[in-house]
Design an enzyme around this catalytic site. Structure first.
Site, mmCIF file in Angstrom:
data_model
loop_
_atom_site.group_PDB
_atom_site.id
_atom_site.type_symbol
_atom_site.label_atom_id
_atom_site.label_comp_id
_atom_site.label_asym_id
_atom_site.label_seq_id
_atom_site.Cartn_x
_atom_site.Cartn_y
_atom_site.Cartn_z
ATOM 1 N N TYR A 204 0.833 -1.207 0.000
ATOM 2 C CA TYR A 204 0.000 0.000 0.000
ATOM 3 C C TYR A 204 0.871 1.263 0.000
ATOM 4 O O TYR A 204 2.099 1.192 -0.029
ATOM 5 C CB TYR A 204 -0.975 -0.039 1.179
ATOM 6 C CG TYR A 204 -2.023 -1.129 1.010
ATOM 7 C CD1 TYR A 204 -2.885 -1.109 -0.080
ATOM 8 C CD2 TYR A 204 -2.120 -2.183 1.907
ATOM 9 C CE1 TYR A 204 -3.830 -2.117 -0.263
ATOM 10 C CE2 TYR A 204 -3.070 -3.189 1.730
ATOM 11 C CZ TYR A 204 -3.920 -3.151 0.642
ATOM 12 O OH TYR A 204 -4.847 -4.139 0.454
ATOM 13 N N GLY B 143 -5.603 -14.497 11.188
ATOM 14 C CA GLY B 143 -6.497 -13.961 10.173
ATOM 15 C C GLY B 143 -7.622 -14.928 9.910
ATOM 16 O O GLY B 143 -8.633 -14.993 10.621
ATOM 17 N N CYS C 281 -10.040 -23.837 9.008
ATOM 18 C CA CYS C 281 -9.810 -23.049 7.795
ATOM 19 C C CYS C 281 -8.936 -23.902 6.887
ATOM 20 O O CYS C 281 -7.913 -24.428 7.325
ATOM 21 C CB CYS C 281 -9.089 -21.757 8.169
ATOM 22 S SG CYS C 281 -8.397 -20.902 6.747
ATOM 23 N N GLU D 245 -26.557 -41.861 2.573
ATOM 24 C CA GLU D 245 -25.409 -41.837 1.660
ATOM 25 C C GLU D 245 -25.278 -43.193 0.956
ATOM 26 O O GLU D 245 -25.349 -44.243 1.596
ATOM 27 C CB GLU D 245 -24.137 -41.509 2.465
ATOM 28 C CG GLU D 245 -22.834 -41.703 1.739
ATOM 29 C CD GLU D 245 -22.705 -40.885 0.453
ATOM 30 O OE1 GLU D 245 -23.069 -39.702 0.453
ATOM 31 O OE2 GLU D 245 -22.269 -41.470 -0.559
HETATM 32 C C1 FMN Z 1 -10.317 -11.424 3.476
HETATM 33 C C2 FMN Z 1 -9.022 -10.863 3.955
HETATM 34 C C3 FMN Z 1 -8.870 -9.498 4.088
HETATM 35 C C4 FMN Z 1 -7.671 -8.972 4.559
HETATM 36 N N1 FMN Z 1 -7.571 -7.620 4.761
HETATM 37 C C5 FMN Z 1 -6.464 -7.118 5.359
HETATM 38 C C6 FMN Z 1 -6.418 -5.764 5.775
HETATM 39 O O1 FMN Z 1 -7.391 -5.028 5.663
HETATM 40 N N2 FMN Z 1 -5.266 -5.317 6.338
HETATM 41 C C7 FMN Z 1 -4.186 -6.137 6.539
HETATM 42 O O2 FMN Z 1 -3.172 -5.678 7.051
HETATM 43 N N3 FMN Z 1 -4.233 -7.436 6.192
HETATM 44 C C8 FMN Z 1 -5.342 -7.947 5.634
HETATM 45 N N4 FMN Z 1 -5.422 -9.288 5.372
HETATM 46 C C9 FMN Z 1 -4.315 -10.160 5.775
HETATM 47 C C10 FMN Z 1 -4.603 -10.752 7.164
HETATM 48 O O3 FMN Z 1 -4.630 -9.758 8.152
HETATM 49 C C11 FMN Z 1 -3.532 -11.788 7.544
HETATM 50 O O4 FMN Z 1 -2.305 -11.146 7.613
HETATM 51 C C12 FMN Z 1 -3.466 -12.921 6.538
HETATM 52 O O5 FMN Z 1 -4.744 -13.466 6.319
HETATM 53 C C13 FMN Z 1 -2.513 -14.013 7.004
HETATM 54 O O6 FMN Z 1 -2.901 -14.523 8.236
HETATM 55 P P1 FMN Z 1 -3.604 -15.981 8.360
HETATM 56 O O7 FMN Z 1 -2.675 -16.938 7.715
HETATM 57 O O8 FMN Z 1 -3.797 -16.191 9.817
HETATM 58 O O9 FMN Z 1 -4.880 -15.868 7.610
HETATM 59 C C14 FMN Z 1 -6.595 -9.833 4.878
HETATM 60 C C15 FMN Z 1 -6.759 -11.205 4.736
HETATM 61 C C16 FMN Z 1 -7.949 -11.724 4.288
HETATM 62 C C17 FMN Z 1 -8.096 -13.210 4.188
HETATM 63 S S1 SF4 Z 2 -11.548 -21.658 4.641
HETATM 64 FE FE1 SF4 Z 2 -10.888 -20.516 2.850
HETATM 65 S S2 SF4 Z 2 -12.455 -18.930 2.698
HETATM 66 FE FE2 SF4 Z 2 -12.618 -19.708 4.784
HETATM 67 S S3 SF4 Z 2 -11.306 -18.407 6.016
HETATM 68 FE FE3 SF4 Z 2 -10.083 -20.150 5.372
HETATM 69 S S4 SF4 Z 2 -9.058 -19.405 3.547
HETATM 70 FE FE4 SF4 Z 2 -10.773 -18.049 3.882
#
Ligand code: FMN
Ligand code: SF4
Length: 656
Positions: free
Chosen positions: A185, A331, A355, A424
């Site tokens: 960004y 996340g 997830c 099933e």
């Molecule tokens: C739908 C979605 C929207 C996201 N929006 C942002 C955001 O607004 N700002 C940000 O810093 N990261 C954003 N991320 C990244 C997440 O904060 C996080 O860093 C990323 O999903 C990896 O973490 P995880 O492996 O636990 O999902 C987004 C991720 C997802 C899946």
């Molecule tokens: S299952 Fe797939 S759609 Fe649901 S939170 Fe995890 S990555 Fe996102």
């Protein structure tokens, strides 16, 4: 009692004047749940409160827009660029506080990663949308719209906009401010040599490229005062050609620590390297933790680690205990199951809806101008509607077919208090999910998901009848109030291949007994089923070629498709696209296929097994049109994937 191995996660943690009850942080996730004006909506409020109830110590609001006209990016995020947004944010803060969580906002400007104009231009629509702003005029390949370099006066204004947004956050009762300087960004665009080609005081040297972000951090610190906690969502590695080096990023982190950052929330990637923003299945949890540790060591400041950690909290606890990270960023696991933290803490980790790290929440919805949704959790975004409240009248519901659509339909109906029978034909439940179990790279995720459904159906006392093939004429025997048919698509080989090759084994045969295909094989047809079969074959040691007359897996969401192709190549699959099978013969027990390719002319492939990928077609005609049936999943929408199955199943009885 908290399981011993998770105890490090439930130690309180203090940042300046703020104490978090535990080490678990829901990171920002842009949801498109705000009102179209950028205010906190009922949908957003309920979604956030539900997450706070799940037990995380700190919940970050999604990227929050500090300048609507130029910085909102590709959609409708929450806004904080005018005072009128303060009351909504204050409501949200109060609600999360009542649930025992702290709340942060992430101050954000998208810069060149905005496709508001690009979408229209690509469609040939005249628009007065301004060009996106950036450090220089370097177009993001992910967006395709040339940005305009910011004037120095605009940079000055933007610094004040960040500061004003910070003041509003404090006035709204927000506990923490995070400056968004990652994922490509605006502030990252200034630091990255890939995107900053300026020759003024904001370009060139490291100091100059860091100037904009440092000014923002210093101004925000001035505005919020010395006791207020400040986080930087920090890019430790952009992972794009020409991006900022890790060493340069570490120097930037040291400067930001001097400027007033208390905690670094360390992530990686940009829109041009999205697989590092949300790492897909097949990549181990914690893959980005070493970057966070490096920032911790460089700055002496606490760090938040990220990358699938919420999907493996015992491992996250080890990272915290070893001092690799201080706080655990979560996340997608928070989307798939809002009670991930609470269930783990209660020793019920097996009850967490897993997830599957498909990243469709981001790629199929947010990136395509839809609200954030989840492939495995259909309730996400509908928490405000009370979709699962007890049904006024309990019915006898029979669900035919125990694939994802049928399992979810049975689960949701049982939660609402219906009396459910799930029937099933196969000896085991799971349907298509069982077929995706074989390839190694997402076997664990898919197995966990299937096991979770099984446990849920057991917990909810759904009556399951396996090995029972139901035909239209048998339906009346069930004496059901409602019958739902989720028996799946008809899987058939393409007619032209049957004509050319005769009767051949199929992708389904491979997934049922991969060991029967030792030696060498060619899989004809790069559908998801074909790609899964090719992967499974290669992983089992078969020398495998995957052929398609166009491209492989166009129906698969981009990140997963890339990951699957990567895994296939790693496993040794030879991939040939744009290649039509034009002849077929035998050489003893072996098959000899002639391929006509667009790129390399004619090829002959001689293999032990020629396997045809099946394609799904509608199976509705198998059922009696006179009967009152509700069709779920691929039986009626053959191209549907896991998302459609869970949605169909859930909404079959959920309350809108
Ligand atoms: C739908 C979605 C929207 C996201 N929006 C942002 C955001 O607004 N700002 C940000 O810093 N990261 C954003 N991320 C990244 C997440 O904060 C996080 O860093 C990323 O999903 C990896 O973490 P995880 O492996 O636990 O999902 C987004 C991720 C997802 C899946
Ligand atoms: S299952 Fe797939 S759609 Fe649901 S939170 Fe995890 S990555 Fe996102």
């Amino acid at each position: 009692m908290t399981p011993t191995k998770l105890e490090p996660l439930f130690e309180p943690f203090s940042i300046r004047n703020l104490t978090l009850k535990n080490r678990l942080v829901q990171t920002s996730m842009y949801s498109w749940y705000a009102t179209s004006e950028g205010e906190v909506s009922d949908r957003h409020m309920a979604y956030m409160v539900r997450r706070a109830r799940g037990g995380a110590g700190l919940i970050m609001v999604e990227n929050t827009c500090i300048d609507w006209a130029t910085g909102r990016g590709s959609g409708m995020p929450i806004r904080i660029d005018e005072d009128r947004f303060i009351p909504g944010l204050n409501d949200l803060a109060n609600a999360l506080h009542r649930e025992g969580a702290k709340i942060g906002v992430q101050l954000y400007h998208a810069g060149r990663q905005s496709d508001a104009r690009a979408r229209l231009v690509k469609a040939g629509i005249a628009t007065d949308e301004p060009a996106p702003l950036s450090a220089s005029d370097v177009t993001s390949t992910a967006i395709g719209d040339q940005p305009r370099p910011m004037l120095v006066s605009e940079i000055d204004d933007m610094v004040e906009k960040f500061a004003a947004a910070a003041l509003r956050a404090v006035n709204a009762g927000i506990d923490v401010i995070e400056v968004h300087a990652v994922h490509g960004y605006l502030l990252t665009q200034f630091f990255s040599p890939q995107t900053n080609h300026r020759d003024d005081e904001y370009g060139g040297s490291l100091e100059n490229r860091a100037r904009f972000l440092r000014r923002v951090v210093r101004r925000v610190r001035e505005v919020v005062g010395p006791d207020y906690p400040l986080i930087c969502r920090f890019s430790a590695d952009e992972r794009v050609p020409g991006g900022a080096s890790i060493e340069d990023n570490l120097q930037l982190a040291r400067w930001l620590a001097e400027d007033g950052i208390d905690v670094f929330n360390v992530s990686a990637g940009t829109y041009e390297a999205r697989q590092w923003i949300y790492v897909p299945a097949g990549v181990e949890p914690g893959v980005l933790v070493p970057l966070a540790t490096a920032v911790r060591e460089a700055t002496g400041k606490p760090v938040i680690g990220i990358s699938r950690l919420g999907m493996d909290l015992p491992k996250a606890a080890e990272f915290v205990a070893s001092g690799a990270i201080d706080l655990v960023g979560m996340g997608r696991s928070q989307l798939a199951d809002p009670d991930t933290v609470a269930k783990n803490r209660a020793g019920r980790a097996d009850d967490v809806r897993p997830c599957i790290a498909c990243a469709e929440c981001a790629r199929e919805f947010i990136a395509k101008q839809k609200r954030m949704q989840c492939v495995v959790n259909p309730e996400l975004g509908y928490e405000f509607r009370g979709t699962m409240r007890p049904a006024p009248v309990s019915q006898r519901i029979v669900v035919i077919g125990a694939g994802p659509a049928g399992m979810e339909a049975a689960r949701s109906a049982a939660i609402r208090g219906h009396d459910v029978v799930l029937v099933e034909a196969e000896p085991e439940i799971g349907g298509q999910l069982r077929h995706s179990l074989l390839p190694r790279f997402h076997r664990q995720e898919m197995t966990s998901l299937l096991n979770w459904w099984k446990r849920e159906l057991d917990r909810l006392k759904v009556e399951i009848r396996v090995g029972t093939r139901v035909r239209a004429e048998m339906l009346n025997d069930f004496a059901a109030d409602q019958i739902m048919v989720a028996s799946g698509a008809l899987w058939q080989p393409p007619a032209h291949l049957v004509e050319l090759l005769g009767d051949r084994p199929t992708s389904h045969d491979v997934l049922l007994d991969v060991a029967a295909f030792a030696g060498s094989a060619v899989v004809i047809g790069g559908t998801e089923a074909g790609l899964n079969a090719a992967l499974a074959l290669a992983e089992a040691g078969t020398e495998t070629t995957l052929v398609d007359d166009a491209t492989i897996g166009p129906e698969i969401s981009d990140l997963m498709r890339n990951e699957m192709l990567h895994q296939a190549r790693e496993a040794g699959v030879r991939i040939i696209e744009n290649a039509a099978v034009v002849s077929a013969g035998r050489e003893g027990a072996r098959s000899v296929l002639g391929l006509r390719t667009a790129d390399t002319g004619d090829i002959t492939v001689t293999v032990d097994h020629a396997i045809v990928s099946l394609k799904p077609t509608s199976a509705v005609s198998e059922w009696n049109a006179e009967q009152d049936l509700r069709f779920l999943g691929t039986v009626a929408t053959p191209a549907g994937r896991l998302y459609q199955a869970t949605q169909d199943g859930f909404w079959a009885t959920a309350e809108y």
